[in-house]
Design a protein around this motif. Structure first.
Motif, PDB file in Angstrom:
ATOM      1  N   ILE A 108       0.852  -1.195   0.000  1.00  0.00           N
ATOM      2  CA  ILE A 108       0.000   0.000   0.000  1.00  0.00           C
ATOM      3  C   ILE A 108       0.880   1.234   0.000  1.00  0.00           C
ATOM      4  CG2 ILE A 108      -1.784   1.296   1.232  1.00  0.00           C
ATOM      5  CD1 ILE A 108      -2.731  -1.391   2.398  1.00  0.00           C
ATOM      6  N   LEU A 109       1.577   1.457   1.104  1.00  0.00           N
ATOM      7  CA  LEU A 109       2.457   2.619   1.199  1.00  0.00           C
ATOM      8  C   LEU A 109       3.737   2.381   0.393  1.00  0.00           C
ATOM      9  CD1 LEU A 109       2.372   5.347   2.693  1.00  0.00           C
ATOM     10  CD2 LEU A 109       3.726   4.283   4.517  1.00  0.00           C
ATOM     11  N   PHE A 110       4.300   1.166   0.514  1.00  0.00           N
ATOM     12  CA  PHE A 110       5.497   0.782  -0.231  1.00  0.00           C
ATOM     13  C   PHE A 110       5.155  -0.343  -1.204  1.00  0.00           C
ATOM     14  CE2 PHE A 110       7.051   2.045   4.026  1.00  0.00           C
ATOM     15  CZ  PHE A 110       7.942   3.044   3.673  1.00  0.00           C
ATOM     16  N   ASN A 111       6.020  -0.545  -2.182  1.00  0.00           N
ATOM     17  CA  ASN A 111       5.899  -1.697  -3.079  1.00  0.00           C
ATOM     18  C   ASN A 111       4.517  -1.817  -3.712  1.00  0.00           C
ATOM     19  OD1 ASN A 111       8.480  -2.960  -3.060  1.00  0.00           O
ATOM     20  ND2 ASN A 111       8.104  -3.647  -0.976  1.00  0.00           N
ATOM     21  N   ASN A 112       3.978  -0.698  -4.162  1.00  0.00           N
ATOM     22  CA  ASN A 112       2.671  -0.721  -4.817  1.00  0.00           C
ATOM     23  C   ASN A 112       2.839  -0.212  -6.242  1.00  0.00           C
ATOM     24  OD1 ASN A 112       0.044  -0.342  -5.721  1.00  0.00           O
ATOM     25  ND2 ASN A 112      -0.711   0.322  -3.724  1.00  0.00           N
ATOM     26  N   VAL A 113       2.825  -1.130  -7.200  1.00  0.00           N
ATOM     27  CA  VAL A 113       3.044  -0.728  -8.589  1.00  0.00           C
ATOM     28  C   VAL A 113       1.822  -0.032  -9.173  1.00  0.00           C
ATOM     29  CG1 VAL A 113       4.681  -2.594  -8.972  1.00  0.00           C
ATOM     30  CG2 VAL A 113       2.278  -2.955  -9.555  1.00  0.00           C
ATOM     31  N   TYR A 114       0.696  -0.084  -8.465  1.00  0.00           N
ATOM     32  CA  TYR A 114      -0.546   0.451  -9.015  1.00  0.00           C
ATOM     33  C   TYR A 114      -0.861   1.874  -8.548  1.00  0.00           C
ATOM     34  CZ  TYR A 114      -0.954  -4.576  -9.540  1.00  0.00           C
ATOM     35  OH  TYR A 114      -0.697  -5.886  -9.835  1.00  0.00           O
ATOM     36  N   GLN A 115      -0.119   2.382  -7.574  1.00  0.00           N
ATOM     37  CA  GLN A 115      -0.418   3.700  -7.017  1.00  0.00           C
ATOM     38  C   GLN A 115       0.809   4.599  -7.056  1.00  0.00           C
ATOM     39  OE1 GLN A 115      -3.368   4.887  -5.890  1.00  0.00           O
ATOM     40  NE2 GLN A 115      -4.447   2.983  -6.358  1.00  0.00           N
ATOM     41  N   LEU A 184     -13.559  -0.711 -13.903  1.00  0.00           N
ATOM     42  CA  LEU A 184     -13.712  -2.153 -13.712  1.00  0.00           C
ATOM     43  C   LEU A 184     -12.585  -2.903 -14.422  1.00  0.00           C
ATOM     44  CD1 LEU A 184     -15.343  -4.568 -12.673  1.00  0.00           C
ATOM     45  CD2 LEU A 184     -16.698  -4.458 -14.788  1.00  0.00           C
ATOM     46  N   MET A 185     -12.217  -2.443 -15.605  1.00  0.00           N
ATOM     47  CA  MET A 185     -11.124  -3.077 -16.340  1.00  0.00           C
ATOM     48  C   MET A 185      -9.810  -2.913 -15.590  1.00  0.00           C
ATOM     49  SD  MET A 185     -10.033  -4.893 -18.800  1.00  0.00           S
ATOM     50  CE  MET A 185     -11.487  -4.973 -19.870  1.00  0.00           C
ATOM     51  N   VAL A 186      -9.605  -1.736 -14.983  1.00  0.00           N
ATOM     52  CA  VAL A 186      -8.396  -1.490 -14.191  1.00  0.00           C
ATOM     53  C   VAL A 186      -8.332  -2.465 -13.022  1.00  0.00           C
ATOM     54  CG1 VAL A 186      -7.310   0.155 -12.603  1.00  0.00           C
ATOM     55  CG2 VAL A 186      -8.098   0.919 -14.845  1.00  0.00           C
ATOM     56  N   GLN A 187      -9.444  -2.634 -12.324  1.00  0.00           N
ATOM     57  CA  GLN A 187      -9.488  -3.564 -11.194  1.00  0.00           C
ATOM     58  C   GLN A 187      -9.251  -4.998 -11.657  1.00  0.00           C
ATOM     59  OE1 GLN A 187     -13.383  -2.505  -9.763  1.00  0.00           O
ATOM     60  NE2 GLN A 187     -12.596  -1.003  -8.310  1.00  0.00           N
ATOM     61  N   ASN A 188      -9.821  -5.346 -12.802  1.00  0.00           N
ATOM     62  CA  ASN A 188      -9.619  -6.690 -13.341  1.00  0.00           C
ATOM     63  C   ASN A 188      -8.160  -6.912 -13.733  1.00  0.00           C
ATOM     64  OD1 ASN A 188     -12.312  -7.340 -13.006  1.00  0.00           O
ATOM     65  ND2 ASN A 188     -12.887  -6.835 -15.109  1.00  0.00           N
ATOM     66  N   LEU A 189      -7.528  -5.858 -14.258  1.00  0.00           N
ATOM     67  CA  LEU A 189      -6.117  -5.953 -14.628  1.00  0.00           C
ATOM     68  C   LEU A 189      -5.253  -6.171 -13.387  1.00  0.00           C
ATOM     69  CD1 LEU A 189      -3.731  -5.774 -16.578  1.00  0.00           C
ATOM     70  CD2 LEU A 189      -3.873  -3.268 -16.406  1.00  0.00           C
ATOM     71  N   ARG A 190      -5.522  -5.398 -12.343  1.00  0.00           N
ATOM     72  CA  ARG A 190      -4.791  -5.596 -11.076  1.00  0.00           C
ATOM     73  C   ARG A 190      -4.903  -7.038 -10.614  1.00  0.00           C
ATOM     74  NH1 ARG A 190      -6.720  -0.833  -6.959  1.00  0.00           N
ATOM     75  NH2 ARG A 190      -5.635   0.936  -7.888  1.00  0.00           N
ATOM     76  N   HIS A 224      -4.212   5.179 -16.406  1.00  0.00           N
ATOM     77  CA  HIS A 224      -4.573   5.040 -14.982  1.00  0.00           C
ATOM     78  C   HIS A 224      -3.363   4.969 -14.066  1.00  0.00           C
ATOM     79  CE1 HIS A 224      -7.630   4.215 -11.919  1.00  0.00           C
ATOM     80  NE2 HIS A 224      -6.692   3.483 -11.339  1.00  0.00           N
ATOM     81  N   PHE A 225      -2.320   4.246 -14.489  1.00  0.00           N
ATOM     82  CA  PHE A 225      -1.161   4.034 -13.617  1.00  0.00           C
ATOM     83  C   PHE A 225       0.051   4.874 -14.001  1.00  0.00           C
ATOM     84  CE2 PHE A 225      -3.355  -0.204 -13.660  1.00  0.00           C
ATOM     85  CZ  PHE A 225      -3.843  -0.145 -12.369  1.00  0.00           C
ATOM     86  N   ASN A 226      -0.023   5.529 -15.160  1.00  0.00           N
ATOM     87  CA  ASN A 226       1.117   6.285 -15.680  1.00  0.00           C
ATOM     88  C   ASN A 226       2.332   5.382 -15.889  1.00  0.00           C
ATOM     89  OD1 ASN A 226       2.316   8.643 -16.647  1.00  0.00           O
ATOM     90  ND2 ASN A 226       3.172   9.186 -14.658  1.00  0.00           N
ATOM     91  N   LYS A 227       2.055   4.126 -16.238  1.00  0.00           N
ATOM     92  CA  LYS A 227       3.110   3.153 -16.508  1.00  0.00           C
ATOM     93  C   LYS A 227       2.694   2.297 -17.697  1.00  0.00           C
ATOM     94  CE  LYS A 227       4.588   2.734 -11.696  1.00  0.00           C
ATOM     95  NZ  LYS A 227       5.005   1.830 -10.617  1.00  0.00           N
ATOM     96  N   THR A 228       3.689   1.718 -18.355  1.00  0.00           N
ATOM     97  CA  THR A 228       3.356   0.788 -19.423  1.00  0.00           C
ATOM     98  C   THR A 228       2.865  -0.523 -18.812  1.00  0.00           C
ATOM     99  OG1 THR A 228       5.538  -0.252 -19.571  1.00  0.00           O
ATOM    100  CG2 THR A 228       5.199   1.787 -20.836  1.00  0.00           C
TER     101      THR A 228
END
Length: 294
Positions: A108-115, A184-190, A224-228
């Motif tokens: 959550i605070l650390f090691n979160n590739v989604y935030q 919903l697609m973002v959540q499914n991707l996670r 959404h994530f500003n990442k590839t």
């Protein structure tokens, strides 16, 4: 906490940094790429600028709390005077992985590739966190009985409070996000990455899983994530590899195999390409406690 100061604890066995608190009134410390072998927390109390983290850029301002994990590359470019306070601690002093159930900050605070790797602080929240920093500083100034345990206790509370704030902000962002179908697609991707990163390593794998073309899924990931999409998958693999390297005595070959790599040397090159260090060097420098359990 306006008087500039530095307080440090070192590992008596190897002389490496265990814990450090310092105040800063300029950007000279963070104006170049950092790749530290310890966790770094930074509260910006005055100033603004651009944070360059991994391959992304984020504008920031005062009342921002950054949280960076070991060997995560970052630098802060300020537009003027930058003031704040930083806490840095090594795995051996306080292991985020091992205390996950107590503080829930890993992922959550650390090691979160989604935030994004920071949170905005209300004035009251900032003052509360700074009060804990002051308590820690007070302990560092003394040689009192069981000082390290008291510091760890304050650090735990700091991390729990910061994690709560980030969870609240995530909820607000997701609740207010436009486009329910895309969310919903973002959540499914996670979920798909979390469930399959050990066996599926390519963007097309996840496009097939989610029944969407690769370009569209890559666009959603970037927006959404500003990442590839490739970065999201790779970073999740690296996080798991680091956890295994730190917490277990498995060989690099065993870890590679469990993460879907038959070739240990290919995996080592992949790891080094993403972190600038080899798996063995990570294990040796971040800390490795043989026989320890999580």
């Amino acid at each position: 906490m306006l008087v500039q100061s530095v307080y440090t604890l070192t590992n008596q066995q190897n002389g490496n940094l265990s814990f450090k608190v310092f105040e800063f009134d300029n950007n000279s410390y963070f104006d170049h790429i950092q790749r530290n072998n310890y966790f770094t927390l930074i509260i910006i109390t005055a100033g603004e600028g651009l944070a360059k983290v991994d391959l992304c850029e984020y504008p920031f301002k005062e009342n921002t709390l950054f949280a960076f994990y070991p060997y995560q590359p970052f630098m802060l470019e300020s537009k003027g005077t930058l003031r704040g306070v930083s806490i840095q601690f090594h795995h051996d002093f306080f292991c985020i992985y091992r205390h996950h159930k107590e503080i829930a900050s890993n992922g959550i605070l650390f090691n979160n590739v989604y935030q994004q790797p920071f949170i905005w602080l209300q004035e009251s929240s900032k003052n509360t966190l700074l009060n804990f920093v002051q308590e820690i500083t007070g302990e560092l100034k003394t040689e009192s009985l069981r000082r390290d345990e008291v510091i760890v206790s304050y650090l735990k509370i700091f991390l729990v409070l910061a994690t709560r704030i980030k969870l609240e902000q995530q909820h607000i962002e997701e609740t207010g996000a436009a486009g329910g179908k895309q969310l919903l697609m973002v959540q499914n991707l996670r979920n798909a990455i979390e469930e399959n990163f050990r066996v599926k390593h390519s963007p097309s794998d996840y496009a097939d899983l989610l029944n969407i073309d690769t370009k569209s899924l890559a666009r959603i990931a970037k927006n959404h994530f500003n990442k590839t999409l490739s970065d999201l998958i790779s970073e999740r693999i690296i996080i798991e590899a680091k956890r295994e390297l730190y917490l277990t005595n498995k060989t690099v070959k065993e870890i590679a195999y469990e993460l879907g790599y038959d070739d240990e040397f290919y995996f080592s090159r992949f790891f080094k390409g993403k972190t600038d260090i080899s798996p063995q060097f990570y294990r040796d420098t971040v800390g490795f406690n043989r026989g320890a359990t999580g």
